[in-house]
Design a protein around this motif. Structure first.
Motif, short mmCIF file in Angstrom:
data_model
loop_
_atom_site.label_atom_id
_atom_site.label_comp_id
_atom_site.label_asym_id
_atom_site.label_seq_id
_atom_site.Cartn_x
_atom_site.Cartn_y
_atom_site.Cartn_z
N ALA A 49 0.85 -1.20 0.00
CA ALA A 49 0.00 0.00 0.00
C ALA A 49 0.87 1.24 0.00
O ALA A 49 1.98 1.24 0.52
CB ALA A 49 -0.92 0.02 1.22
N THR A 50 0.34 2.30 -0.61
CA THR A 50 1.02 3.59 -0.70
C THR A 50 0.06 4.70 -0.29
O THR A 50 -1.14 4.63 -0.61
CB THR A 50 1.51 3.86 -2.13
N ILE A 51 0.59 5.71 0.39
CA ILE A 51 -0.21 6.89 0.69
C ILE A 51 0.62 8.13 0.43
O ILE A 51 1.78 8.22 0.85
CB ILE A 51 -0.74 6.86 2.15
N SER A 52 0.04 9.09 -0.29
CA SER A 52 0.74 10.34 -0.58
C SER A 52 0.63 11.28 0.62
O SER A 52 -0.14 11.04 1.56
CB SER A 52 0.14 11.00 -1.81
N ARG A 53 1.36 12.37 0.56
CA ARG A 53 1.29 13.34 1.65
C ARG A 53 -0.12 13.90 1.80
O ARG A 53 -0.58 14.18 2.89
CB ARG A 53 2.30 14.46 1.43
N GLY A 54 -0.81 14.00 0.67
CA GLY A 54 -2.16 14.52 0.69
C GLY A 54 -3.22 13.48 1.02
O GLY A 54 -4.40 13.83 1.12
N GLY A 55 -2.81 12.21 1.17
CA GLY A 55 -3.75 11.19 1.60
C GLY A 55 -4.28 10.28 0.51
O GLY A 55 -5.15 9.44 0.76
N ARG A 56 -3.79 10.42 -0.71
CA ARG A 56 -4.23 9.53 -1.77
C ARG A 56 -3.61 8.16 -1.56
O ARG A 56 -2.41 8.06 -1.28
CB ARG A 56 -3.85 10.08 -3.14
N THR A 57 -4.42 7.11 -1.73
CA THR A 57 -3.96 5.76 -1.41
C THR A 57 -4.04 4.82 -2.61
O THR A 57 -4.86 5.02 -3.53
CB THR A 57 -4.79 5.16 -0.27
#
Length: 120
Positions: A49-57
């Motif tokens: 799983a990945t999450i961006s700083r802005g919260g996109r997963t």
């Protein structure tokens, strides 16, 4: 220097849940993408799983609907809530992050890993 430290692994029965945490520490200016990987015995490491700083997963197909990644930017911490665990989820789970420190441009860091074992 930047360090990532995972916690929360352990032994759980099939169908159970675990929550992993990974805290980043050091001279951190900002953290971009944060990720969880896992590596089962005799298998290649895979992105879970990945999450961006802005919260996109984003999630691997194998964990969609069962795992949920989140982060607390104020604490420089990423989490993964793992539900409906299956024996196939047994692996060492690693935290990974793209970190900009006070002395370097963005650099990729790994944690030391935490063991998750799903067994009855």
């Amino acid at each position: 220097q930047v360090q990532l430290v995972e916690s929360g692994g352990g032994l759980v029965q099939p169908g159970g849940s675990l929550r992993l945490s990974c805290a980043a520490s050091g001279s951190i200016r900002s953290i971009n993408d944060m990720r969880w990987y896992r590596q089962a015995p005799e298998k290649e490491r895979e992105l879970v799983a990945t999450i961006s700083r802005g919260g996109r997963t984003n999630y691997a197909d194998s964990v969609k609907g069962r795992f949920s990644i989140s982060r607390d930017n104020a604490k420089n911490t990423v989490y993964v809530q793992m539900n409906s665990l299956e024996p196939e989820d047994t692996a060492v789970y690693y935290c990974n992050a793209d970190v900009t420190s006070s002395s370097t441009l963005a650099k990729n860091y790994w944690g030391q890993g935490t063991q998750v074992t799903v067994s009855s």
